[in-house]
Design a protein around this motif. Structure first.
Motif, PDB file in Angstrom:
ATOM      1  N   THR A   1      -5.303  20.277  24.907  1.00 29.08           N
ATOM      2  CA  THR A   1      -5.360  20.559  23.470  1.00 29.08           C
ATOM      3  C   THR A   1      -4.763  19.393  22.679  1.00 29.08           C
TER       4      THR A   1
ATOM      5  N   GLU B   1      -8.872  24.302  29.983  1.00 30.58           N
ATOM      6  CA  GLU B   1      -9.759  24.804  31.039  1.00 30.58           C
ATOM      7  C   GLU B   1     -10.189  26.250  30.756  1.00 30.58           C
TER       8      GLU B   1
ATOM      9  N   ASP C   1       1.911  21.799  28.928  1.00 28.86           N
ATOM     10  CA  ASP C   1       2.800  22.224  30.023  1.00 28.86           C
ATOM     11  C   ASP C   1       2.172  21.941  31.392  1.00 28.86           C
ATOM     12  N   GLY C   2       0.858  22.190  31.506  1.00 34.87           N
ATOM     13  CA  GLY C   2       0.181  21.978  32.783  1.00 34.87           C
ATOM     14  C   GLY C   2       0.197  20.511  33.180  1.00 34.87           C
ATOM     15  N   SER C   3      -0.075  19.633  32.244  1.00 34.22           N
ATOM     16  CA  SER C   3      -0.098  18.197  32.528  1.00 34.22           C
ATOM     17  C   SER C   3       1.293  17.687  32.888  1.00 34.22           C
TER      18      SER C   3
ATOM     19  N   GLY D   1      -9.289  10.604  32.173  1.00 33.13           N
ATOM     20  CA  GLY D   1      -8.816  11.972  31.952  1.00 33.13           C
ATOM     21  C   GLY D   1      -8.013  12.577  33.080  1.00 33.13           C
TER      22      GLY D   1
HETATM   23  N1  TPP Z   1      -6.339  17.247  37.806  1.00 30.50           N
HETATM   24  C1  TPP Z   1      -6.240  16.032  37.245  1.00 30.50           C
HETATM   25  C2  TPP Z   1      -5.410  14.965  37.883  1.00 30.50           C
HETATM   26  N2  TPP Z   1      -6.849  15.753  36.092  1.00 30.50           N
HETATM   27  C3  TPP Z   1      -7.618  16.673  35.487  1.00 30.50           C
HETATM   28  N3  TPP Z   1      -8.240  16.329  34.378  1.00 30.50           N
HETATM   29  C4  TPP Z   1      -7.720  17.978  36.029  1.00 30.50           C
HETATM   30  C5  TPP Z   1      -7.056  18.212  37.208  1.00 30.50           C
HETATM   31  C6  TPP Z   1      -8.516  19.076  35.354  1.00 30.50           C
HETATM   32  N4  TPP Z   1      -7.861  19.457  34.090  1.00 30.50           N
HETATM   33  C7  TPP Z   1      -8.241  18.931  32.911  1.00 30.50           C
HETATM   34  S1  TPP Z   1      -7.353  19.495  31.642  1.00 30.50           S
HETATM   35  C8  TPP Z   1      -6.460  20.510  32.625  1.00 30.50           C
HETATM   36  C9  TPP Z   1      -6.853  20.375  33.947  1.00 30.50           C
HETATM   37  C10 TPP Z   1      -6.242  21.134  35.075  1.00 30.50           C
HETATM   38  C11 TPP Z   1      -5.427  21.429  32.066  1.00 30.50           C
HETATM   39  C12 TPP Z   1      -4.477  20.810  31.098  1.00 30.50           C
HETATM   40  O1  TPP Z   1      -3.588  21.814  30.720  1.00 30.50           O
HETATM   41  P1  TPP Z   1      -2.353  21.520  29.794  1.00 30.50           P
HETATM   42  O2  TPP Z   1      -1.775  20.203  30.094  1.00 30.50           O
HETATM   43  O3  TPP Z   1      -1.410  22.681  29.865  1.00 30.50           O
HETATM   44  O4  TPP Z   1      -2.998  21.383  28.367  1.00 30.50           O
HETATM   45  P2  TPP Z   1      -3.415  22.481  27.295  1.00 30.50           P
HETATM   46  O5  TPP Z   1      -4.898  22.406  27.177  1.00 30.50           O
HETATM   47  O6  TPP Z   1      -2.935  23.819  27.786  1.00 30.50           O
HETATM   48  O7  TPP Z   1      -2.743  22.040  26.045  1.00 30.50           O
END
Ligand code: TPP
Length: 548
Positions: free
Chosen positions: A380, A463, A430-432, A403
């Motif tokens: 996001t 996602e 948080d996921g990143s 990405g």
């Molecule tokens: N693994 C890697 C190394 N790169 C990727 N792009 C992905 C998996 C697939 N992927 C793209 S965005 C994402 C994933 C798992 C989630 C990101 O989530 P977050 O950082 O929490 O961001 P939010 O959209 O919740 O703000």
């Protein structure tokens, strides 16, 4: 005694490198001694090699070029993802791999960090696909090969790989006194012909538009591009992949172009231009919301570092920096049509209500200042920042082509080390963050002071928007994000931590973070799991379609 190691380090200094990143290993330790022995180079150790590669990428984006050191096999393979990102997005990063001695390699000894088959070239071969050049140094070729690959990194703005057997690092040589090759300024014959063709097109165009891309940033030719735009009064937009290639506060800037979701007036202006001049730009899926741009080959002249085309026909490539510098020598009438103004927010009232994505990015627009560096993580954050108009002298870092999530945290630190004077503002999900979080320790040890916004929306929201909104694979373990810096060695002297859930809380914390320039600012921002920026909503639909 002057050695190959000293020579390599002298060359890195010559390129403007003052800090080296990486992780030690017994095959590079003696080389590292040459770094720590110098007053003009600093060793910055990382928590792992992937982070080192990301950090070097951020440093190179800001400083022009960078280097990091890994050990053979186990170290270098962890860094491959980072190097591939640098390759995809044209960032010149030099990876130096300390490897076993020449004799060990020649005798195919079954040493650690190999696959136990005596083959010492496997990892180098793997790197060939994600670097512009690789080299394996020997007693005979060390000097010429170091120069060859460094020149390639400089000219092509792509990563290179140097395999340095540890005995070669220690090999005594006489200090050469010739400088690295200087770039050739004169245009080639085919570049001159292309320039003439471009002149002709611009003479005929009634409503041209420039779309600038990331390669302008890779070659650090924003000033040359700006000169061209000012001289001929041309309207210019950038893609999200290349945001910041042109000063967004300048009156020639008409906004960020994102394909179909672009605001209507801007979209029409670009789509209906009789000449779309792409400069250092690639029309990738995430930059154009799934290839939803409304112009065709018949309108496009595209001049990039790896590809040139005129109305759909391929043309010989150019040396991008040299070619863009030559654009001011063209002769065609100044553009006299209307240049669209960029919509900017006026004063903003904040309320005691829960934060939403929409309000968050509006508040951010009011918070950013001239000279800041903004970094947006894939998620996001990147899509929220895309339409925030930058101020003068601002830089923007993202990785929308490659990405790889987690990239931006180490990259922010690398860029901050490269330019301590610019306040760095990172926006990361948080996921990143969970991928590269270990580097908080480095941030604290190096006394770095970025303002980090951790968007806690309880998982992979981007996602969820594409597929599987409530599936458990898009969930992540909930961490106590606010406390993380303390676990990684931070104290109240080095870090200020916050957690905000409302608009008023955010604005208060932003004010204090801006004033506190001595400490790392760590701000956990709680947002709704399903909430996404408008642009992402549209883009997610096209991504979902692309995969069906
Ligand atoms: N693994 C890697 C190394 N790169 C990727 N792009 C992905 C998996 C697939 N992927 C793209 S965005 C994402 C994933 C798992 C989630 C990101 O989530 P977050 O950082 O929490 O961001 P939010 O959209 O919740 O703000």
């Amino acid at each position: 005694m002057y050695t190959v190691a000293d020579y390599l380090l002298d060359r890195l200094k010559e390129l403007g490198i003052d800090e080296l990143f990486g992780v030690p290993g017994d095959y590079n330790l003696q080389f590292l001694d040459h770094i720590t022995a110098r007053d003009d180079l600093k060793w910055i150790g990382n928590a792992n090699e992937l982070n080192a590669a990301y950090m070097a990428d951020g440093y190179a984006r800001t400083k022009g070029i960078s280097a990091f050191v890994t050990t053979f096999g186990v170290g270098e393979l962890s860094a491959v993802n980072g190097l591939a990102g640098s390759y995809a997005e044209n960032v010149p990063v030099i990876e130096i791999i300390g490897s076993p001695t020449t004799t060990v390699q020649k005798n195919k000894k079954l040493v650690h960090h190999t696959l136990g088959d005596g083959d010492f070239l496997r990892f180098e071969k793997m790197h060939k696909e994600v670097t512009a050049a690789t080299t394996h140094l020997t007693f005979e070729n060390a000097i010429s090969e170091i120069d060859r690959v460094l020149n390639i990194a400089q000219n092509e703005k792509r990563p290179v790989y140097i395999n340095l057997p540890i005995d070669i690092a220690e090999f005594e040589i006489t200090k050469p006194n010739t400088p690295l090759n200087q770039p050739i300024k004169t245009l080639t014959a085919s570049e001159t012909i292309l320039l003439d063709k471009l002149e002709e097109a611009l003479q005929q165009a009634k409503n041209p538009v420039i779309i600038a891309g990331h390669e302008i940033l890779s070659y650090h030719i924003e000033p040359q591009l700006n000169e061209f735009v000012q001289k001929f009064n041309l309207p210019i937009t950038t893609l999200p992949l290349g945001k910041g290639a042109f000063n967004e506060a300048d009156s020639h800037y008409i906004g960020t172009y994102t394909g179909a979701p672009t605001e209507e007036t801007l979209r029409n202006r670009v789509d209906k231009a009789d000449l779309v001049l792409l400069l250092g730009a690639k029309l990738t899926d995430s930059a154009t919301s799934g290839f939803s741009f409304g112009f065709t080959d018949k309108q496009i002249i595209s001049i990039g570092a790896t590809e040139v085309s005129l109305y759909g026909e391929k043309y010989e490539t150019v040396q991008l920096d040299r070619f863009i510098s030559a654009l001011t020598t063209l002769s065609f009438p100044k553009f006299t049509g209307e240049i669209l103004p960029v919509k900017r927010l006026s004063a903003l009232e904040t309320k005691d209500v829960k934060l939403t994505q929409k309000r968050f990015w509006e508040i951010v627009e009011g918070f950013i200042l001239q000279g800041d560096t903004l970094i947006g993580e894939q998620g996001t954050s990147f899509f929220g920042l895309t339409n925030v108009p930058l101020k003068k002298d601002m830089r923007f870092i993202g990785q929308p082509l490659w990405g790889s999530i987690g990239y931006t945290f180490p990259s922010t630190l690398g860029s901050q080390i490269a330019n301590k004077d610019s306040r760095h503002l990172l926006f990361i999900g948080d996921g990143s963050l969970q991928l590269t979080v270990q580097e908080i320790g480095t941030a604290i040890r190096e006394k770095l002071t970025p303002i980090v916004f951790v968007i806690n929306n309880n998982g992979y929201t981007v996602e969820r928007e594409i597929h599987g909104a409530t599936e458990q694979y898009n969930n992540i373990p909930m961490w106590d994000y606010q406390k993380l810096p303390l676990v990684f060695g931070g104290t109240s002297q080095t870090v200020a931590t916050f957690k905000v859930t409302t608009e008023i809380e955010l604005v208060d914390v932003m004010k204090s973070a801006r004033q506190d320039t001595e400490r790392l600012q760590w701000i956990e921002v709680v947002m709704n799991q399903e909430d996404v920026p408008e642009l992402l909503k549209k883009l997610a639909k096209t991504f979902a379609k692309q995969n069906s």
